[in-house]
Scaffold this active site. Structure first.
Site, mmCIF file in Angstrom:
data_model
loop_
_atom_site.group_PDB
_atom_site.id
_atom_site.type_symbol
_atom_site.label_atom_id
_atom_site.label_comp_id
_atom_site.label_asym_id
_atom_site.label_seq_id
_atom_site.Cartn_x
_atom_site.Cartn_y
_atom_site.Cartn_z
ATOM 1 N N ASP A 201 34.550 51.510 50.219
ATOM 2 C CA ASP A 201 33.273 51.321 49.464
ATOM 3 C C ASP A 201 32.969 52.886 49.352
ATOM 4 O OD1 ASP A 201 33.137 48.410 49.087
ATOM 5 O OD2 ASP A 201 32.466 48.232 50.875
ATOM 6 N N GLU B 128 57.906 37.461 5.885
ATOM 7 C CA GLU B 128 56.357 37.417 5.845
ATOM 8 C C GLU B 128 55.296 37.166 4.451
ATOM 9 O OE1 GLU B 128 55.559 38.727 10.372
ATOM 10 O OE2 GLU B 128 54.751 39.374 8.815
ATOM 11 N N GLU C 188 38.824 39.771 46.023
ATOM 12 C CA GLU C 188 38.255 41.568 45.149
ATOM 13 C C GLU C 188 38.708 42.752 46.598
ATOM 14 O OE1 GLU C 188 33.950 43.660 44.829
ATOM 15 O OE2 GLU C 188 34.228 41.861 46.109
ATOM 16 N N HIS C 189 39.057 42.127 47.940
ATOM 17 C CA HIS C 189 39.082 43.225 49.079
ATOM 18 C C HIS C 189 39.664 42.606 50.077
ATOM 19 C CE1 HIS C 189 34.363 44.728 48.332
ATOM 20 N NE2 HIS C 189 35.771 45.594 48.124
ATOM 21 N N TYR D 288 24.908 50.607 35.175
ATOM 22 C CA TYR D 288 23.630 50.314 35.334
ATOM 23 C C TYR D 288 24.402 50.440 37.028
ATOM 24 C CZ TYR D 288 20.214 46.580 36.787
ATOM 25 O OH TYR D 288 19.432 46.154 37.446
ATOM 26 N N HIS E 198 52.719 44.849 1.641
ATOM 27 C CA HIS E 198 53.221 45.497 2.363
ATOM 28 C C HIS E 198 55.244 45.787 2.054
ATOM 29 C CE1 HIS E 198 50.681 43.981 5.407
ATOM 30 N NE2 HIS E 198 50.479 44.386 5.632
ATOM 31 N N HIS F 161 26.338 42.238 52.352
ATOM 32 C CA HIS F 161 26.061 42.441 50.579
ATOM 33 C C HIS F 161 25.530 41.576 50.935
ATOM 34 C CE1 HIS F 161 28.735 45.282 49.154
ATOM 35 N NE2 HIS F 161 29.217 44.280 49.961
ATOM 36 N N GLN G 211 31.217 42.409 54.720
ATOM 37 C CA GLN G 211 31.552 41.889 53.152
ATOM 38 C C GLN G 211 30.099 40.961 53.310
ATOM 39 O OE1 GLN G 211 33.351 42.438 51.069
ATOM 40 N NE2 GLN G 211 31.630 41.036 49.834
ATOM 41 N N SER H 108 30.423 39.438 45.861
ATOM 42 C CA SER H 108 31.443 40.470 46.150
ATOM 43 C C SER H 108 32.492 39.408 47.365
ATOM 44 C CB SER H 108 30.247 41.781 46.511
ATOM 45 O OG SER H 108 31.928 42.696 46.866
#
Length: 427
Positions: free
Chosen positions: A356, A410, A322-323, A124, A415, A258, A255, A233
């Protein structure tokens, strides 16, 4: 810009907290749109395109003619820049290829992993205030390296029904299979469920607004995996007295432009640097075309003065940005102490903009504190690891009795029996 001096550690949680948004009503709207797209497919997508993007579409698919037109509309200089970025992104992500080795855990017991690409992935790409053609390169390039057989891209068109030409050129450079004109929740639904035109994908990547993020999280419950949860961001800069205030201010503003919900945080050990940066931000802000957006972001930004660099890195790790940009004299030493961050930029010349666009690292990164648990997009994001094992008769003898004992403990008798019948067959 808000200045905080020498906050106590018990105050850090408040400093690093992200805004809490009530998304209950938003989630209801998203759920209704998704259900409609699931039921009516292309018809619903086109109706929502008309409602939200104000465009009447006869077809969702981008044609080859439109791709050719885009090539003519993008300058050769920009194409060259995209090609350079693509080369670096490709080189960095190709180095992440997995090489599995067979491991004999016991004589006759061999285990190994094989990396297998996700067959169909969806990307997207937002097209609102800033058409993010760079994100096409970031998402499609590793998908191609991973070997995904189909790479589907959805992006909103303009009111003339055209996709931003730079997005189309970037898609061709990076090897996208199919491109569709669809934005917002309807695009996420189309890729998650599949429509008459849009193939269903197994995992969805890419940024977006609150509605897109909510849609990704809703479809991830049952229908398609997603890259990561995300919020607005953000950047954190740690600077000492040796930092370049002009550089720091430029990083904060890059930044801030944005969007009005972006996050900007400066942590410094120097009171003088704090005020230099504040003054420089105010000066540079006036020169920006998107100064109204950046100014709104800066209203909630924080300039934090701390006593030591250890406090600075501890506060950053608490924030999990994030950064993270380290403009200090000892950035290599500080870098070793980073435990929570999406991507880290070292020294005065490593600006966030490099990552970026063109250094080679991926810019699709965890936000909203998710860097405590999530990685940014990488080659593994497009692949699955399938484990294999082979047991010989010797291998059965090596581990068989232990398997029987553990299964019986168990209370899983079937099993145990699956192993017992094999042991008896080789007695």
């Amino acid at each position: 810009m808000n200045i905080i001096e020498y906050p106590k550690r018990q105050e850090w949680a408040g400093i690093t907290a992200r805004p809490h948004l009530d998304v209950s009503q938003l989630n209801d709207t998203v759920a209704r749109v998704l259900a409609d797209v699931r039921q009516r497919g292309d018809e619903a997508v086109k109706e929502y395109e008309q409602k939200f993007d104000h465009v009447q579409l006869l077809s969702l698919a981008v044609t080859e003619q439109e791709m050719a037109e885009a090539e003519q509309l993008v300058s050769q200089e920009l194409k060259d820049a995209m090609t350079l970025a693509h080369h670096n992104i490709y080189k960095f992500h190709e180095s992440q290829r997995f090489h599995g080795e067979k491991v004999e855990t016991r004589p006759g017991v061999t285990c190994w992993q094989r990396s297998v690409p996700i067959e169909r992935v969806g990307l997207y790409i937002p097209g609102g205030t800033a058409p993010l053609f760079s994100t096409v390169l970031m998402l499609a390039t590793p998908a191609k390296i991973a070997g995904c057989s189909e790479i589907v891209l959805c992006t909103p068109p303009n009111r003339e029904g055209k996709v931003n030409p730079a997005i189309l050129v970037a898609a061709r450079i990076a090897g996208v299979s199919k491109i569709f004109k669809a934005g917002g929740v309807q695009a996420i639904g189309a890729m998650a469920y599949g429509t008459q035109s849009v193939p269903k994908v197994f995992k969805i990547f890419g940024p977006g607004n609150q509605y897109v993020m909510a849609a990704k999280q809703q479809v991830s419950l049952h229908d398609a995996a997603i890259d990561m949860p995300a919020g607005p961001s953000e950047v954190c800069v740690i600077a000492d007295e040796t930092a370049n205030a002009t550089f720091v201010a430029a990083d904060l503003l890059s930044q801030a432009e944005h969007g009005i919900d972006s996050q900007v945080l400066l942590i410094t050990t120097s009171c003088d640097m704090l005020h230099q940066v504040k003054n420089e931000v105010e000066r540079q802000l006036l020169l920006l075309p998107r100064k109204e957006i950046a100014a709104k972001t800066l209203e909630n930004s924080l300039l934090v003065l701390v006593a030591t660099k250890q406090d600075a890195i501890d506060l950053s790790n608490c924030y999990a940005p994030e950064h993270l940009i380290l403009q200090t004299s000892d950035y290599e030493e500080l870098a070793r102490k980073v435990v929570n961050a999406g991507s880290v930029f070292l020294g005065p010349y490593a600006c966030e903009s490099a990552g970026d666009y063109a250094s080679g690292t991926n810019h699709t990164l965890p936000t909203h504190g998710y860097a405590t648990a999530y990685s940014g997009v990488n080659l593994d994001s497009y692949q699955r690891k399938i484990t294999f094992q082979h047991l010989s008769e010797e291998g059965i003898c090596q581990i068989g009795h232990s398997v029987e004992l553990m299964a019986e403990a168990e209370q899983l008798q079937a099993h145990k029996n699956a192993m017992t019948v094999r042991l008896k067959s080789i007695e």
